[in-house]
Design an enzyme around this catalytic site. Structure first.
Site: not given
Lengths: 886, 886
Positions: B435, B819
């Site tokens: 993250h 993506c």
């Protein structure tokens, strides 16, 4: 039946194609249908000598559904159609029976209004009850013809009051009924039934339009149902019941007690009633001839419906009868002996899932039960016991001779000792392939998992289910076949594996081409599986051995060690114990192949989670609690399923796998040397995703193995024993392994598909977490089946096919099996057969099921390639189709 | 260079094929090699008029490595080979210089013994120092010929004392040196260098055997290195340094300060030294001619080595010179202007990764730094600031104008507000695509992740790194390009995006066939990306918008609602805010395509974990803490990555996606109506695994959309605007989606590969957990690269290829993009080009990198199919090969 020359009232059928058209065209019909129906009805009129809607001699018809698979009671039927205020008078005159005629009419109005006009039947029932109470009578049959005339008026009034119009025109009635029957294909009951019975929605139903015959025209009339053999036991005896002066619905309604058709159909409560054989001997003799003809023709036990109108027998329906598993087996085996069907047909007659009923104890079907919750039917069989909420209590209570049910939020490998002593396991979370479910099936124990309607508090040692609160020590019963959780104790009945079962399995073994192994981790499991005919072990997990209370401390010391040397020392303590386990398993399998999987779960599974337990452990192994907690924390993973486990442990800590390999090889060598066994151990490396991973581990395993074989060389030489052979293979359980199988096969002697994990990774779906939303998926019809229960052919199956094909281009003799839960699920077994697997492996209790499914697959779609197993005959070339009729 | 007619000492080459043979045959040589070497040496002898091993006129040779790619200093070299006790005397007589001859001899003995005989050079260095101290001198050059004779004796003694034999036979010397140079291909340094620079192990090295020329034969001799342009800035000036009376190793050793070759090579410390131009004007002129010829020939900046023996220039080596990113760019652009290379060649000259240096601030290379730990170089750029340990403190301190570095065990979406105000982010856990890494790259912020050597205590607000303990408020510096964590503040230098960059990107845009979009969630991101030339948004995540402090309470109420109605009410509060976000982003993108992904993360990510926060939340939304905790618990998942997220939320809670779709469409319609934009929103449904899933969601989305379009119909009609077009597509990010693409494409207007998750599921590998063992994999050479950084072509790539091919069979005009993080990694971009993607999408700061990689792919492997984008010229058909030389 008409073609067999049996007495069937004339009729015709609107085929299922009409149904398909109906649903594809906003409930419209093909153009030509109206003309065709008219033409067919004209033919019926001629055959019956009556006319549809005729005032004097009206033709009455029934309109019924007729689906490819039997769906008893799920769809709509309209009887006595064609009656109206005029034709009913014709019927009176013709039959000379006002009561019968108006009885038929009032039945028609209520049935038609309910089914077609959507006026609920309770209105009519209420009116009937009201009239009876006005007349001061109890039985419908005590109503007079005039009463029934009045009732018809009241019925029509009800229809109008509900804003509907009862059509007097018989044609309008007919089209209304046809539409309603087609429409009932999509009613909730029918949809649910199809979902439960794997009947595709697109099949559709036919509609049968048939002349009415009347079992309610007087005492020379009757209606009944019968089975050509006993549907409970399969015994070869004609078996059925009937009602005098009645229509079919009266038999179902249960307001009058049906009479036995013959003396062998009698039971205690019908001991004194007259049989059909006694009451109407001629009609009974006709019926016997008919049933014999039917059974011979369909070569299966038949469930038949008949009506006797003024002494004359009419056949209304015949279909293959529903039966218990035991009956199914007996009938199939008997019919082979009677030369009615072939062995292959017998094999195709048994639904593999049905065998489950025979292999596990079931709830006594006669017993009352107070169901308080329903979860997933995770592992079949029924079990009662005292609720306990932790494995230690389970163990203590079991040691005192108490039967217990282990209730957990979810189970983990630490709970094994509690699970192994429990009668059954109940969990609030987890799906059909959760830890609890898998382990329980492996143990052949009842399990209800993912029972999300109960709230479990392990802390308070209780669970609640709606208003019920169950404390530790309360008695509960689980039905692992239905998923029911029941308050208190319900008596169970034991499975009976009889001669029929043995006979059938012999035939099964003759035809199947897939071998069937078992997943077994303990000598006990192994023994059970051998009893069920397992041909080896396809998956022996080694982690369960690590959880044994006598070893877990050494395992934990190994995990907490900071150096390879420290791990080695701890592993040296585990080595002799694992060796002992392997020896027992090898002995039990008597030279059959045994595939042992090296350690798979992430190491944190072996470390306790609770502070108190950690404190004890810290003292035991002499480290500070703080250090232990830090270590435990450092092992924490966000997604343990995708974490440091499987062969990844073997890459980081080669000493773990080396020790395991040593235990396996020493066990095998010692048995070969000391006990004369012949063993070829199969070592399986889990979670491989790249050939280099496998090569790296394989190389050091071989190094370790050769060292051991060297140490036995002298002993073997003395005894003239050849060097031990062994295989090193891999699991294919992540997509990348399947996608790179050509390379991986160069370093693997065998592949075993771990379809539990392969399903998780291919779907990106955690089996432990999916229970919470899989229901939404089934409801939205996104998944037809739980992919963890039935192998997904399009995704997971495609990867398997690709893996086998590409693996065998590199290594043509690559042995391929499956050891996921799917290996014991019939549809998945059939898929495994079709893509060329060598064997399936499943939990011990599913071995016969897998064998049967494999045999069915071999009969329906024989493979060219012969299995190497001796004693298996080549499959029958002829494609023997199972005759499955309604 | 010989073929160019430049002055090169004669020599010959053993090709890399010999190296391959050497390693495949237990370090043996091809049979014919010995004869060939002899023959080649004879030719050299003739050219030089000397003989190998001859007493009077000995031929001396150098033996050097020669790999396909430059690996400076990584492999071994032996100089002066051919000297022994006899030939050294011949050299003395020939050169008339005893000092030079014995200096050459002692150098040879120590070099040979070190490289071939494995006698460590420190022994010889010690002996040299000892002799110098005996003589009371400081410089090697002060040793006399006799001293060096003595040193040679002592060196030989050392060799014997180490149990080795220095060979007197020149042929034995030669074969020893050849073997050592081939062997040095596999030394640790070389292996590491190759790993860092992506040079395949199987390439192997050549061995060059060349006549020695001597720069150390007196003051008319010299040796030096030069660059044809400035390697730091790229400026077009001849630049280098040299040493009089020296051999090459002296330049490297740094014991004497090298002199500038010309005035433009001078810097402060060499201001006063004589230049080569001044000292040997003739040789310098020759050198200038040579360098000009070389640069023109190789059409690239060269790094050259030369020796001047008695006034005569010899060229020893030329190769393309290493250079900084800025120099690289300037040289390429300049050379196009000089018509030396084509635009395509200029494009191929820049390594895309190099651009990173230009796009982010870097540490001042001159500054001192105290590195206390090293993690993963997760997001490039350097940053200094005060350490803070929670996002709230980060926000408060930043509001006071303090620069902060956010230090966390790992980050979660709840930390976003802290991350967005921090200069950089440091985490102890998580990989290159954790993250923290992903978000930081998106924000163009420096990030060091997975820094497992630091121990972070968020509770105590400190971290330790070895002996260092860093408290809240201590200054630290991160270098996100190297992964270094540095104590204190280190000065940084800003990136300079100059005209060269703009020029190059113009050419890049002309040739590339892949479009490049950006992953951007906020108007700020969008603005940055547009600045870098992004051609749309390929991934706009909507969850980050949910974490905004002004909305999170509504989001939480939505999650905690028990009914669809309750969720809807909460969502109604969020709707206008999301609509506002979308409007801003649409405005910023000015009609370029924007792909918006519907909510993806599991809902538990939005619920606080800490009791205190839960307590506050409970009060705020008016439920008991107990209930809130139970709800939070019920959302817990074992493997959230594989849990209730992505489109699974859309199946369970259609109202969430409906609201999002409404926000998107209303935003678009209002902009079209009120501000004259032309927008085609692209709605992307994440985590699809089955076409039915997509169909289910797509259908209700269309229902919602058509309702909105209806409400705008009148307004649009008045203004003469046509009905808004929109696309609904899906992410392909789990293997089953790829495997069933033919069906899925029927319900999707576009595919976008989410290769982060696709890599996780294809490998069965959690990116958040793999950091702890990925090191073991790299060390064991199982993975050559982190699959989360560089797209794995064999597994993930194969699925992508299959998905595109099968998807386009159902829908030939299917638009396909990527993506995942790989969309900005050059090698992955090239792969995406090769399999026919329409676009890649990456974080804003990687847009230029992706564009450059795409252009290189288009030049090297042009695709037949033209992209639809206007203004992009068709690619050059001619396959222009990059000339890459050492």
């Amino acid at each position: 039946m008409t073609q067999l020359g049996l007495p069937v009232p004339p009729g015709f059928t609107l085929s299922t194609e009409v149904c398909t058209f109906f649903y594809q065209n906003q409930r419209a019909y093909p153009k030509q249908l109206e003309t065709q129906v008219k033409k067919a009805l004209t033919r019926m009129e001629k055959l019956m000598g009556r006319r549809f809607g005729h005032k004097k001699s009206p033709l009455l018809v029934s309109v019924r559904s007729g689906a490819r698979a039997s769906m008893p009671g799920m769809m709509d039927t309209v009887l006595n159609l064609g009656l109206n205020d005029e034709t009913v008078e014709g019927l009176c005159q013709e039959s000379g029976d006002v009561r019968f005629s108006y009885d038929s009419y009032r039945r028609f109005i209520s049935m038609y209004s309910d089914v077609v006009l959507d006026v609920h039947s309770h209105h009519f029932e209420a009116a009937l009850e009201e009239l009876k109470s006005e007349r001061g009578i109890d039985l419908d049959t005590d109503l007079t013809g005039e009463d029934l005339k009045l009732l018809v008026k009241r019925f029509k009034h009800i229809v109008r009051a509900e804003g509907k119009q009862f059509p007097e025109d018989p044609w309008e009635q007919l089209w209304g009924a046809i539409g309603a029957v087609f429409g009932s294909w999509m009613n909730t009951r029918a949809v649910t039934y199809r979902k439960l019975n794997d009947i595709p929605d697109h099949w559709g139903t036919a509609v049968n339009i048939q002349s009415m015959v009347f079992g309610n025209m007087g005492n020379d009339c009757a209606t009944g149902v019968a089975f050509t053999r006993d549907p409970s036991t399969g015994e070869r005896k004609f078996f059925g019941e009937f009602l005098m002066n009645a229509q079919g619905e009266d038999v179902v309604a249960g307001t009058r007690t049906p009479q036995p058709i013959n003396s062998s159909s009698r039971h205690a409560s019908t001991e004194k009633l007259q049989t059909l054989e006694e009451a109407m001997p001629r009609a009974y003799r006709d019926l016997v001839k008919v049933y014999q003809k039917l059974e011979k023709h369909y070569r299966d036990m038949q469930d038949i419906e008949f009506t006797i109108e003024r002494g004359k027998l009419y056949m209304l329906q015949t279909r293959s009868g529903k039966r218990t598993a035991a009956a199914s087996l007996r009938i199939a085996v008997d019919m082979v002996k009677e030369r009615l069907i072939s062995k292959e047909e017998a094999i195709l007659r048994i639904r593999p899932e049905q065998l489950d009923q025979l292999l596990h104890p079931g709830l006594d079907p006669e017993a009352k039960k107070n169901v308080i919750a329903k979860g997933l039917p995770a592992s079949p069989g029924a079990a009662s016991g005292f609720a306990v909420f932790d494995p230690n209590t389970a163990e203590q209570w079991a040691a005192m001779g108490k039967k217990v049910i282990l209730v957990r939020l979810e189970t983990s490998p630490e709970d094994i000792h509690g699970m192994s002593v429990a009668q059954g396991i109940l969990t609030a979370r987890g799906g059909m392939t959760s830890h609890a479910a898998v382990v329980a099936r492996g143990m052949g124990k009842s399990c209800v998992s993912g029972c999300s309607s109960i709230k479990v508090s392990e802390e308070r040692r209780e669970f609640t289910a709606g208003p019920h609160s169950i404390q530790e020590g309360d008695l509960i019963t689980l039905d692992g076949s239905s998923g029911e959780v029941i308050l208190g104790q319900v008596p169970t009945v034991s499975p009976a594996l009889n001669q029929n079962f043995v006979e059938l399995m012999k035939w099964v073994d003759e035809v199947r081409q897939l071998r069937v192994r078992t997943n077994a981790d303990t000598p006990q499991d192994t023994r059970v599986a051998r009893g069920f005919g397992a041909e080896g072990i396809g998956l022996c997990r080694t982690e369960h051995m690590f959880f044994d209370p006598s070893r877990i401390d050494a395992v934990r010391m190994m995990i907490l060690a900071d150096t390879s040397e420290g791990r080695r020392q701890a592993l040296d303590q585990i080595l002799p114990m694992q060796k002992g386990d392997f020896k027992e398993i090898f002995r039990e399998m008597k030279g059959m192949p045994v595939t042992i999987r090296l350690l798979d779960p992430p190491l944190h599974e072996f470390i306790p989670h609770q502070d108190a337990e950690l404190q004890i452990l810290a003292q035991k192994i002499g480290v500070t609690l703080d250090r232990l907690k830090r270590k435990a924390e450092s092992l924490h993973e966000f997604n343990p399923m995708l974490g440091h486990r499987g062969c990844r442990l073997g890459v980081s800590y080669p000493e773990i796998y080396r020790t395991q390999v040593r235990a396996i090889l020493e066990a095998a060598c010692e048995l070969v040397r000391d006990e004369g066994f012949s063993i070829v151990p199969e070592i399986m490396i889990p979670l491989v995703g790249d050939w280099r991973e496998l090569k790296f581990i394989r190389e050091y395993c071989i190094e370790e193995i050769e060292e051991i074989l060297d140490s036995f060389r002298e002993d073997f030489k003395k005894q003239g024993i050849k060097k031990l052979q062994y295989l090193i293979g891999t699991m294919i359980e992540i997509p990348r392994a399947a996608l790179t199988s050509a390379e991986i096969a160069k370093h693997a002697s065998f592949f075993s598909f771990g379809t539990n994990d392969l399903t998780q990774t291919t779907f990106g779906l955690s089996r432990d977490d999916s229970a919470s939303f899989l229901g939404d998926y089934i409801n939205a019809k996104i998944y037809e089946k739980d992919p963890f229960a039935t192998l997904d052919p399009l995704g997971v199956g495609r990867l398997m096919k690709l893996s086998i094909n590409e693996g065998r281009t590199s290594r043509p003799d690559l042995k391929v099996g499956i050891c996921g839960e799917h290996g014991g699920e019939p549809q998945s077994v059939i898929f495994c057969h079709s893509i060329g697997l060598d064997y399936v492996s499943c939990s011990p209790y599913r071995v016969p099921i897998a064998k049967l499914a494999a045999a069915q697959a071999a009969i329906q779609n024989p493979r060219a390639k012969k299995t190497q197993k001796k004693g298996i005959k080549p499959p029958a070339r002829k494609r023997t189709q199972a005759k499955r009729k309604n």
